[in-house]
Design a protein around this motif. Structure first.
Motif, PDB file in Angstrom:
ATOM      1  N   SER A  42     -17.002  33.510  10.867  1.00  0.00           N
ATOM      2  CA  SER A  42     -17.123  34.176  12.167  1.00  0.00           C
ATOM      3  C   SER A  42     -16.030  35.221  12.355  1.00  0.00           C
ATOM      4  N   PHE A  43     -14.900  35.032  11.651  1.00  0.00           N
ATOM      5  CA  PHE A  43     -13.787  35.963  11.791  1.00  0.00           C
ATOM      6  C   PHE A  43     -12.764  35.669  10.710  1.00  0.00           C
ATOM      7  N   ALA A  44     -12.004  36.694  10.329  1.00  0.00           N
ATOM      8  CA  ALA A  44     -10.849  36.553   9.443  1.00  0.00           C
ATOM      9  C   ALA A  44      -9.917  37.729   9.697  1.00  0.00           C
ATOM     10  N   CYS A  45      -8.623  37.505   9.501  1.00  0.00           N
ATOM     11  CA  CYS A  45      -7.671  38.600   9.663  1.00  0.00           C
ATOM     12  C   CYS A  45      -6.384  38.273   8.922  1.00  0.00           C
ATOM     13  N   ILE A  46      -5.507  39.274   8.819  1.00  0.00           N
ATOM     14  CA  ILE A  46      -4.194  39.116   8.214  1.00  0.00           C
ATOM     15  C   ILE A  46      -3.182  38.871   9.328  1.00  0.00           C
ATOM     16  N   SER A  47      -2.247  37.971   9.115  1.00  0.00           N
ATOM     17  CA  SER A  47      -1.202  37.712  10.108  1.00  0.00           C
ATOM     18  C   SER A  47      -0.291  38.933  10.241  1.00  0.00           C
ATOM     19  N   PRO A  48       0.327  39.144  11.413  1.00  0.00           N
ATOM     20  CA  PRO A  48       1.206  40.303  11.607  1.00  0.00           C
ATOM     21  C   PRO A  48       2.360  40.385  10.603  1.00  0.00           C
ATOM     22  N   CYS A  49       2.806  39.243  10.086  1.00  0.00           N
ATOM     23  CA  CYS A  49       3.890  39.252   9.104  1.00  0.00           C
ATOM     24  C   CYS A  49       3.400  39.653   7.714  1.00  0.00           C
ATOM     25  N   GLY A  50       2.094  39.708   7.526  1.00  0.00           N
ATOM     26  CA  GLY A  50       1.532  40.095   6.235  1.00  0.00           C
ATOM     27  C   GLY A  50       1.548  38.998   5.196  1.00  0.00           C
ATOM     28  N   ARG A  51       1.819  37.785   5.627  1.00  0.00           N
ATOM     29  CA  ARG A  51       1.942  36.681   4.679  1.00  0.00           C
ATOM     30  C   ARG A  51       0.649  35.882   4.516  1.00  0.00           C
ATOM     31  N   PHE A  52      -0.105  35.772   5.615  1.00  0.00           N
ATOM     32  CA  PHE A  52      -1.273  34.901   5.612  1.00  0.00           C
ATOM     33  C   PHE A  52      -2.571  35.674   5.847  1.00  0.00           C
ATOM     34  N   VAL A  53      -3.649  35.105   5.320  1.00  0.00           N
ATOM     35  CA  VAL A  53      -5.004  35.471   5.707  1.00  0.00           C
ATOM     36  C   VAL A  53      -5.631  34.212   6.284  1.00  0.00           C
ATOM     37  N   ALA A  54      -6.206  34.317   7.464  1.00  0.00           N
ATOM     38  CA  ALA A  54      -6.815  33.159   8.115  1.00  0.00           C
ATOM     39  C   ALA A  54      -8.295  33.420   8.334  1.00  0.00           C
ATOM     40  N   SER A  55      -9.081  32.340   8.345  1.00  0.00           N
ATOM     41  CA  SER A  55     -10.525  32.478   8.543  1.00  0.00           C
ATOM     42  C   SER A  55     -11.058  31.366   9.428  1.00  0.00           C
ATOM     43  N   ALA A  56     -12.102  31.687  10.182  1.00  0.00           N
ATOM     44  CA  ALA A  56     -12.822  30.713  10.999  1.00  0.00           C
ATOM     45  C   ALA A  56     -14.306  30.900  10.741  1.00  0.00           C
ATOM     46  N   GLY A  57     -15.076  29.853  11.095  1.00  0.00           N
ATOM     47  CA  GLY A  57     -16.507  29.954  10.869  1.00  0.00           C
ATOM     48  C   GLY A  57     -17.280  28.838  11.524  1.00  0.00           C
ATOM     49  N   PHE A  58     -18.338  28.419  10.853  1.00  0.00           N
ATOM     50  CA  PHE A  58     -19.237  27.406  11.392  1.00  0.00           C
ATOM     51  C   PHE A  58     -18.536  26.062  11.573  1.00  0.00           C
ATOM     52  N   THR A  59     -17.595  25.761  10.708  1.00  0.00           N
ATOM     53  CA  THR A  59     -16.872  24.494  10.806  1.00  0.00           C
ATOM     54  C   THR A  59     -15.838  24.563  11.923  1.00  0.00           C
ATOM     55  N   SER A  60     -15.269  23.429  12.284  1.00  0.00           N
ATOM     56  CA  SER A  60     -14.404  23.350  13.457  1.00  0.00           C
ATOM     57  C   SER A  60     -12.936  23.652  13.178  1.00  0.00           C
ATOM     58  N   ASP A  61     -12.587  23.956  11.936  1.00  0.00           N
ATOM     59  CA  ASP A  61     -11.188  24.221  11.610  1.00  0.00           C
ATOM     60  C   ASP A  61     -10.961  25.694  11.306  1.00  0.00           C
ATOM     61  N   VAL A  62      -9.705  26.099  11.355  1.00  0.00           N
ATOM     62  CA  VAL A  62      -9.283  27.431  10.938  1.00  0.00           C
ATOM     63  C   VAL A  62      -8.421  27.266   9.692  1.00  0.00           C
ATOM     64  N   LYS A  63      -8.732  28.023   8.655  1.00  0.00           N
ATOM     65  CA  LYS A  63      -8.027  27.902   7.384  1.00  0.00           C
ATOM     66  C   LYS A  63      -7.056  29.065   7.203  1.00  0.00           C
ATOM     67  N   LEU A  64      -5.833  28.735   6.784  1.00  0.00           N
ATOM     68  CA  LEU A  64      -4.826  29.750   6.499  1.00  0.00           C
ATOM     69  C   LEU A  64      -4.492  29.735   5.016  1.00  0.00           C
ATOM     70  N   TYR A  65      -4.491  30.938   4.429  1.00  0.00           N
ATOM     71  CA  TYR A  65      -4.155  31.116   3.022  1.00  0.00           C
ATOM     72  C   TYR A  65      -2.913  31.993   2.927  1.00  0.00           C
ATOM     73  N   GLU A  66      -2.039  31.673   1.975  1.00  0.00           N
ATOM     74  CA  GLU A  66      -0.877  32.523   1.726  1.00  0.00           C
ATOM     75  C   GLU A  66      -1.171  33.440   0.548  1.00  0.00           C
TER      76      GLU A  66
END
Length: 387
Positions: free
Chosen positions: A176-200
């Motif tokens: 449903s959405f994904a973006c880069i954190s302002p610090c440029g360290r993480f990419v996060a994603s959300a979707g059909f499931t109930s959690d938000v995932k953060l990747y470094e």
């Protein structure tokens, strides 16, 4: 209808609309002929960029918001139109997702040859990698990588030349959405499931790409997450879900040592909405949440609805974005064809309340002096808020 969370509602109609919201509405930007897909303030606070289905991109000058005429630099998107957009840190370039080409185009903002101003030119397109429609793009603050996300389960990490560094499968049925954190360290994603995932997104000390690794998950919603956003210092995140709640999270944890993000606050919103956006203010005092054609501004500490901007667009809101000063935020109304800029009166009041609480607990004269100075500044801004 414009409402205040503590003082009730007041009616708005076509005759008294601007009188009622005077002091809240800072500016209305028009000029687009078709749907507005995306808006974003530059990190340096000088510009607001917008993309629309009329094959144009507009770079608005923030300093002109309080003028009668709102100046902008217009860029044309040849053979396509831009949807989501993202500026680089210095605002000298930006990227956009292309609706028909379903890829990324890089644009540059540069001086005209005659020195009379700036111009926007399309430089080059990335190769097509996504099979489904791209729903967001981003450039890291570090300038090391670019992200694109499509509405299947794919996120692509690119270098600045358009070469793929890594492709992620979020395993969320759909994104449903994904973006880069302002610090440029993480990419996060959300979707059909109930959690938000953060990747470094990791790089070596010499600047070479290393890997993308799972960092942490935000778990607590009971249904899919529509949208999320980061605070400016990347210590907080705000999420809004189909379950009727929005949440504030502390992500300033040692996830490498197994620490999980902590849930700080859960708030509720009313009504059922097909799509929603949440934007936490850079200082994390308030969140703005779009609910159809309306915007609710909530206190992130108490969860209270501080201000309700009701039916302020004639179509569902397509984008929300905060100015880095925290003094105002902007909303785009999709087919409404307008961008509205709003004073952050609720956030400044929340800041004053917080500073007054700190002042009562302050034990040193130097700290008291600093807090008193900040309170005076905030009160002054509230009294005569301006660009």
């Amino acid at each position: 209808m414009l409402s205040n969370g503590r003082n009730g509602y007041s009616s708005l109609n076509s005759n008294n609309y601007y009188d009622e919201i005077q002091g809240v509405l800072a500016a209305t930007l028009d000029g687009n002929k078709t749907d507005i897909d995306g808006i974003e303030f530059s990190s340096n606070g000088k510009y607001l960029i917008s993309s629309a289905a009329d094959r144009t991109i507009r770079l608005w000058s923030v300093k002109d918001f309080n003028e009668r005429d709102h100046k902008y630099i217009r860029g044309n998107v040849e053979w396509d139109h831009a949807t989501k957009i993202n500026l680089t840190q210095d605002a000298r370039a930006f990227i956009s997702a292309l609706a028909n080409g379903n890829t990324i185009r890089v644009f540059k903002v540069q001086k005209k040859h005659d020195g009379t101003g700036n111009t926007v030119t399309g430089e080059f397109d990335f190769p097509q990698q996504h099979k489904a429609d791209i729903i967001n793009v981003g450039v890291s603050a570090t300038g090391k990588f670019i992200m694109s996300c499509s509405n299947d389960t794919t996120i692509v990490i690119w270098n600045l030349k358009g070469e793929v560094l890594e492709t992620l499968n979020t395993n969320q049925v759909n994104n449903s959405f994904a973006c880069i954190s302002p610090c440029g360290r993480f990419v996060a994603s959300a979707g059909f499931t109930s959690d938000v995932k953060l990747y470094e997104v990791e790089f070596t000390k010499t600047g070479d790409f290393k890997q993308v690794s799972r960092a942490m998950d935000l778990k607590g919603h009971s249904a899919g997450v529509y949208h999320f956003s980061f605070s400016a210092d990347c210590t907080r995140m705000a999420t809004v879900s189909k379950d009727g709640t929005w949440k504030i999270w502390d992500i300033d944890v040692e996830y490498n040592k197994g620490q999980d993000p902590s849930l700080l606050m859960t708030g509720v919103y009313s009504g059922h909405h097909n799509n929603m956006f949440i934007a936490i203010s850079p200082d994390a005092y308030v969140v703005a949440i779009s609910m159809g054609r309306s915007i609710g501004v909530f206190n992130t500490t108490t969860g209270e609805l501080e201000e309700m901007l009701e039916n302020v667009h004639s179509d569902d809101i397509s984008s929300l974005t905060w100015h880095p000063s925290c003094h105002f935020f902007a909303s785009a109304g999709g087919a409404d064809k307008h961008i509205r800029v709003w004073h952050n009166t609720a956030g400044i009041k929340a800041q004053i309340h917080d500073l007054e609480g700190q002042l009562k607990k302050a034990k040193t004269e130097s700290l008291k002096t600093r807090l008193e100075h900040r309170i005076l500044e905030a009160r002054s801004t509230l009294e005569k808020i301006s660009f």
